[in-house]
Design a protein around this motif. Structure first.
Motif, PDB file in Angstrom:
ATOM      1  N   GLY A   3      60.543   8.567  15.280  1.00 44.32           N
ATOM      2  CA  GLY A   3      59.216   8.214  14.769  1.00 44.32           C
ATOM      3  C   GLY A   3      58.198   9.324  14.890  1.00 44.32           C
ATOM      4  N   LEU A   4      56.942   8.937  14.704  1.00 46.14           N
ATOM      5  CA  LEU A   4      55.846   9.874  14.487  1.00 46.14           C
ATOM      6  C   LEU A   4      55.706  10.929  15.576  1.00 46.14           C
ATOM      7  CD1 LEU A   4      53.552  10.463  12.452  1.00 46.14           C
ATOM      8  CD2 LEU A   4      52.078   9.016  13.841  1.00 46.14           C
ATOM      9  N   SER A   5      55.979  10.554  16.830  1.00 43.63           N
ATOM     10  CA  SER A   5      55.770  11.525  17.907  1.00 43.63           C
ATOM     11  C   SER A   5      56.713  12.721  17.773  1.00 43.63           C
ATOM     12  CB  SER A   5      55.962  10.871  19.279  1.00 43.63           C
ATOM     13  OG  SER A   5      57.306  10.490  19.452  1.00 43.63           O
ATOM     14  N   HIS A   6      57.799  12.573  17.044  1.00 46.33           N
ATOM     15  CA  HIS A   6      58.754  13.669  16.860  1.00 46.33           C
ATOM     16  C   HIS A   6      58.624  14.326  15.487  1.00 46.33           C
ATOM     17  CE1 HIS A   6      60.491  11.808  20.370  1.00 46.33           C
ATOM     18  NE2 HIS A   6      61.535  12.595  20.400  1.00 46.33           N
ATOM     19  N   GLN A   7      57.562  13.994  14.778  1.00 49.59           N
ATOM     20  CA  GLN A   7      57.432  14.479  13.400  1.00 49.59           C
ATOM     21  C   GLN A   7      56.239  15.415  13.311  1.00 49.59           C
ATOM     22  OE1 GLN A   7      57.341  10.491  11.909  1.00 49.59           O
ATOM     23  NE2 GLN A   7      59.551  10.414  11.526  1.00 49.59           N
ATOM     24  N   ASP A   8      56.496  16.701  13.412  1.00 48.72           N
ATOM     25  CA  ASP A   8      55.393  17.659  13.330  1.00 48.72           C
ATOM     26  C   ASP A   8      55.913  19.048  12.945  1.00 48.72           C
ATOM     27  OD1 ASP A   8      52.291  17.952  14.864  1.00 48.72           O
ATOM     28  OD2 ASP A   8      53.362  19.630  13.993  1.00 48.72           O
TER      29      ASP A   8
END
Lengths: 795, 795
Positions: free
Chosen positions: B540-545
């Protein structure tokens, strides 16, 4: 205040209670495994078939049984002592455990009614986990009771301390995985208790959970002997307790005993401190080292390879349960080993005697309002910022230190909110250096170690948090804000990059939280970045980096704001504004050195409310179209732009110049990109549709292009900013090196106004000559040219 | 190997030697003060006048006398034992001290002949410090003997360990200030010795320098009692020695004694390990706690306020020496207290008996070649990367895991260089997870703690460095590279932001070093970022950067390279290329999941050498101008672009499409911005001057605009990339959420080609329908549409 950690006479766990807790733990483990594996047949009412298994198995089992074990025991102690406890789950990939427990205690279904208690809800609970449109495999904003995202590792303990400050009745149980314990930020966090005052703050109970392995490696701390661990944490100032083993009965007894001891120790420390008996000594807080097998109670071996108590249990211990009957059998045996009929009633609800182990109402960790801080947030009281305005008789006639002025305002914010104990100022040993020292008229730096007679502004009761760690400052502040309080973080601009990734994660947390109606707004995280790129007089290149703004500008528009106030009164408006906002991250960049002041308070208010605007007094386009727009954003660029305009007006008096200053950087974006974006008509009116724009900008020039590339006049915008030229030199020379100085800006105007260079070659020569003189002068005398200082102060 | 740390029989420092060392120390202190204050009159041959004082006083005194003290004693032990020692100066603001010592030992004047020994050179030495065009106030690349920039704090100890790995004869003396000791990264670094093998690696001797204060605060560690400190460092696995006091004579005696003990201990550990006597145990390395007063030997009080042994001595202890006679008197008394006539001869050179205390040649710490690693760098031996190519029968017909293929190449790089012991692979517990596991056929993970029978690929002799800390990986690698070796760092893309600031500082180091002819090139720092934003199926978002690329793109052009190889063969070319470069930072972003493969090795070589190019086999513009350019950079964008092209060619067969793929991202910039930049004519030929370009990009879309905004066709480039939409979902759904999927890309082509939407409304409807179906499907079934997978594998 009566510490809520005291309780009835301690007694060993009896056999009946042990059995109940063990059943509760098995229920949580069952639900955790179910989330990782099952699409259907949640209660195993029929033999497990391939179609009951999710097509893709994603999730993390390894850490989960330990997290569940801790949760069950914290429930016990909360009930026994009516304790106010939140659970910070550092091993964030243990998401299934935290979801399972909040489901068991009922909070999950209260927040998400479609995930009801009972068989049908349980099936949905299982399916949604790590499933498209569902919930992540780690603890996230969606998880009730959490203030801590379990993605990037390192910040569990700082978040826990941030939550505990100024919450005297709260105990923050903070589970730290042995993987996370290897990170730098977590290692540094162990010192946080030296900033925690037992008389007014709550307690943090660190639980170092050593299950031995990371993804594919043992962990450093788990392979340390107990003697070294005891020595390490004693050295850090804690009193370590050990709970070690793998036999559930013994482990339950020991964990209950240790938690009782730990809570008694906390109660004793708090009672002493609050009765004034402690004197000024840094108490030795308890912490727990819990050694339990990774993947505890899961399959011992799969395909002949060790799984339980090894890293192979980290994610999905048995992988091909859909395609391989033998694997599915392992899974079924494993799940049945928890004996679901013994745990759930016919409808699929947790049996009453187990539900009775759960605390009530907001004592349930999933329902504790501290973990949804917006529920507790009280508006910050602020004075009228206009009262702190500095008198500006005329633009540029007077100098001032913007951050020093802001310091007087912050001092009074501190005073006004002292009674609510909900505002703190954070900084890595830089509050004074950043010229915010007036806050020390209202409070001190918090300091729990020895204080000596000659120490200055140190006190156990201070509300300024200074430690030489941006990570600690950031993490404490995040924890403080997420539990409903307010804060302000000042930092050297270049070194805020140290917490880039924490900023990212906090922005992501806010982005997700804002979509969850049950999460109430929390106060914004506001940075003041000072000691900035243009004023690193002796530090040189390592201290010259304005790139944090670029990172911030990558975030979702409504999450972030970037302000570049050019002087003290604009900084006052911006600071005041930021402190009143919520669910955002505000970045303010402003210098701490004496600088010319431009706007009166009334002018500053009008200017800041618009976000950007024309400075009439500096312009001579008199209502018509200018020949050139001289735009600026940032204090040093503004000064250089006005100096360039001064030169141009002296040398090319008929040139029609418009000066535009930008405070709210993201207002440069179109409205459809950012809520603060200026509408296109207003933008065109300000920047024209076709005249050259020389834009002097504080940071890397590209950002201005990026923000304006959809604007009509974009192709005519020529940006001067930091291009990574730096060294140990004067502030003015820094601008010259990066072509942001008055001469380069004036020369740019001459270049871009059609025909002007040809018409005024002598002006070009004159300006070029001044640049050459600067190069000569700066090498020879080592300071700015006197005329420059004269101009600034005597304009 | 004979450890160089063994030496003659230890004996206490005698009075004569003590006196000499003290004089040497005074000389270093004298030169340090002179740098901070004096423009002229360096030897105080006349009374100090206002004009002898610099107009602006900038610098850091507080830490300096302690650093000088350590330097003098290390000189003694180097001479006594012919030891090979470098000095990592964590309290970097002690720049004057490191400059003073390297000047005293002669290395400074050898490198900078204009700063000669003697009075005239001394005057220049003083003047250049913290002076425009001079040297920074902290240790920097300009400082001889340094591999460590003293700006941002936290990395001294990791740099020291990085230097020590595979340098069996080297002792890295690492001074850690008590300010720096509060940071997270430094705290985490104490565990580094658990990855250091006494049999093959050198030694690190940490010297924790507690002088009590930071800028305006006491330090946490200095206010800890000795018992807690002893416990802490014992817990971390060290053997702590204490040197405490303020009386120079006693301190000299004690420091000499402790250094002897420490070097003997090191020698003993190494002898045991190298003789095979140690078994496999993690030795207890010595470390020193040095408590000495901040600003030691400086003014005790100024204006009635405590200065020595307090934070007021941090920078310039007495400030108004130009304007205030009393202040100048304090300075003069202070400088004369060192008795310059006793230290320097008539010409201003260090007296012979003091110069005799300095080690000779490259044993001088300022001249040690390890601190100028390019001198020692041996070219990496690499196999022919073509031998690892995967066969690609036709574009997209076959799947492959790009990073797994690269792993086979890295395995053989490891094998080829094993004999030189100069190549290591670094990663935060992710080498296997990132599919580079084939390197374990050649080596293991280094592990010095207990190894158990069931452990996998752990060994004291391994060359894969895995610890769950990006800071440690980065810092070790920097230290390893700066001392002349080679390495490779693989990391999850999102979490590389953890070391943003370290990347910044390393880039700055390289930028400055490249301008210094005496600093020889070191190998580039190469990152492989994988587990990237588009493949975070359960995280999810916390790993998407994907934002690290943007940070990198801010750096000076020639320092950085960014590669986005779309498949295995291009990744092989890129990986091989990066390992052969020097003085740069290379960032490679590539997925670890099975993906379609596009290019044969020959095609890949041609494509990568050009940096970008047209893919003829996917285009149908047949030599003419296309109606639309479909551009892509990154593996997932490439796959989606080709799928979009497939859809367009099926539904709008007469549409002329050109497919352009970009591998070398910075080649998009104009040549005058970046040495790899494509020239404008070639760019225009590829991207056309006026046709719409739909650009599918791996990261934040703005970067493509930023890189291309000077290009002719910029206004027609429409970029699709990551816009911070993310959650737990399938890879394909991620692309849909961010409008990077095939349907959105095809729809964009229809939109931007003039008149096409109107001409083919049924195609728009069809594609929109497929998107709608996706939304339905992904919610209902939780996986990609089967047709998507079919397309990928069976094209």
């Amino acid at each position: 205040m009566t510490p809520k950690t005291t309780g009835p006479q301690r007694q060993p766990l009896d056999a009946a209670e042990t059995a109940l807790i063990d059943r509760y733990w098995r229920a949580a483990n069952y639900l955790s495994v179910g989330q990782i594996y099952l699409l259907d047949n949640p209660l195993l009412r029929e033999p497990l078939k391939a179609e009951h298994i999710k097509p893709r198995l994603l999730g993390h089992w390894g850490t989960t049984p330990g997290l569940n074990f801790i949760y069950a025991h914290l429930n016990r102690i909360i009930r026994a002592r009516d304790a106010d406890v939140i659970y910070v789950c550092g091993p964030g990939h243990g998401g299934p455990g935290m979801v399972a427990n909040t489901y068991l205690e009922g909070t999950y279904s209260e927040i998400y009614p479609e995930i009801a208690e009972g068989e049908k809800g349980m099936q949905k609970l299982f399916k949604q986990f790590s499933f498209p449109g569902g919930v992540p495999s780690h603890v996230a904003p969606e998880t009730p009771g959490s203030i801590h995202e379990g993605g990037e590792l390192g910040y569990a303990l700082v978040h826990a301390y941030g939550a505990a400050f100024d919450n005297p009745d709260l105990v923050v149980a903070c589970v730290i995985g042995d993987g996370e314990a290897e990170t730098g930020p977590l290692s540094g966090s162990w010192q946080s208790h030296k900033f925690l005052n037992a008389a007014r703050d709550g307690a943090v109970l660190p639980i170092l959970h050593l299950n031995g392995y990371k993804i594919a490696n043992p962990t450093v701390l788990a392979r340390m002997g107990d003697e070294d661990l005891r020595s390490l944490f004693t050295g850090y100032g804690y009193q370590p307790f050990f709970v070690e083993g793998h036999e559930p009965q013994k482990m339950h007894a020991r964990m209950a005993e240790v938690l009782d001891e730990a809570f008694d120790t906390i109660a004793g420390i708090q009672a002493d401190a609050r009765a004034g008996r402690a004197g000024h000594a840094c108490p030795r807080w308890p912490m727990i080292v819990l050694r339990s097998p990774k993947g505890w109670t899961g399959p011992k071996e799969v395909d002949g390879l060790k799984v339980e108590d090894f890293w192979r249990s980290h994610q999905v211990p048995v992988s091909n349960c859909r395609g391989d009957d033998a694997h599915r059998k392992i899974l079924e045996d494993w799940m049945r080993s928890y004996d679901p009929e013994d745990l759930f009633d016919a409808s699929g609800k947790l049996k009453d005697e187990l539900r009775a182990l759960v605390p009530e109402g907001t004592r349930r960790m999933g329902a504790n309002p501290h973990a949804n801080g917006g529920l507790l947030r009280r508006e910050l009281e602020v004075p009228d910022f206009r009262d702190y305005a500095i008198a500006v008789e005329g633009p540029g006639r007077k100098g001032g230190q913007s951050t020093k002025v802001l310091g007087t305002y912050l001092r009074d914010v501190m005073r006004l909110n002292e009674k609510h104990a909900n505002f703190r100022v954070f900084g890595p040993d830089e509050t004074e250096s950043n010229r915010l020292g007036d806050v020390f008229q209202a409070t001190s730096r918090v300091w729990m170690e020895d204080i000596r007679p000659y120490d200055v502004h140190l006190s156990p009761d201070g509300r300024v948090m200074e430690v030489l760690s941006e990570h600690l400052c950031q993490g404490w502040l995040e924890g403080y804000l997420l539990t409903g309080r307010h804060g302000f973080f000042s930092c050297y601009e270049a070194f805020i990059h140290i917490i880039d990734s924490m900023f990212n994660q906090h922005a992501k947390w806010l982005q997700v939280s804002r979509e969850l109606p049950w999460r109430k707004p929390v106060s914004s995280l506001t940075y003041l970045l000072t000691s900035h790129v243009w004023r690193q007089d002796h530090n040189g290149l390592s201290h010259q980096d304005p790139g944090f703004i670029d990172l911030v500008a990558n975030k979702k528009a409504d999450i972030v704001r970037i302000y570049l106030p050019p002087d003290a009164n604009t900084l006052l408006w911006v600071g005041d504004h930021c402190l009143k906002t919520y669910d955002r991250i505000n970045v303010i960049v402003a210098g701490k050195q004496p600088e010319p002041q431009w706007l009166s308070m009334d002018e500053a208010i009008r200017h800041c409310e618009a976000g950007m605007g024309k400075w009439d007094w500096a312009s001579n386009d008199e209502g018509g179209e200018p020949d050139v727009v001289m735009a600026c954003a940032g204090d040093v660029p503004t000064m250089e732009t006005l100096a360039a305009v001064d030169l141009l007006r002296e040398h090319v008096p008929d040139l029609k110049i418009r000066v535009v200053n930008v405070v709210d950087l993201l207002a440069l974006q179109p409205q459809y990109r950012h809520p603060h974006g200026l509408d296109d008509a207003a933008f065109d009116a300000l920047f024209t549709k076709d005249r050259p724009v020389v834009f002097a900008y504080h940071g890397y020039p590209y950002l201005i292009h990026r923000l304006t590339y959809k604007r009509t006049n974009h192709d005519n915008i020529h940006v001067h900013g930091f291009v990574d030229e730096g060294t140990t030199t004067t502030p003015f020379d820094m601008t010259v090196m990066n072509e942001l100085d008055r001469y380069h800006l004036a020369l740019a105007a001459l270049k871009w106004v059609p025909g002007l260079e040809a018409r005024a070659p002598e002006v070009v020569a004159e300006l070029q000559g001044r640049l050459d003189a600067h190069h000569h002068y700066v090498r020879a005398y080592g300071d700015d040219m006197p005329e420059i200082r004269d101009w600034v102060w005597n304009r």
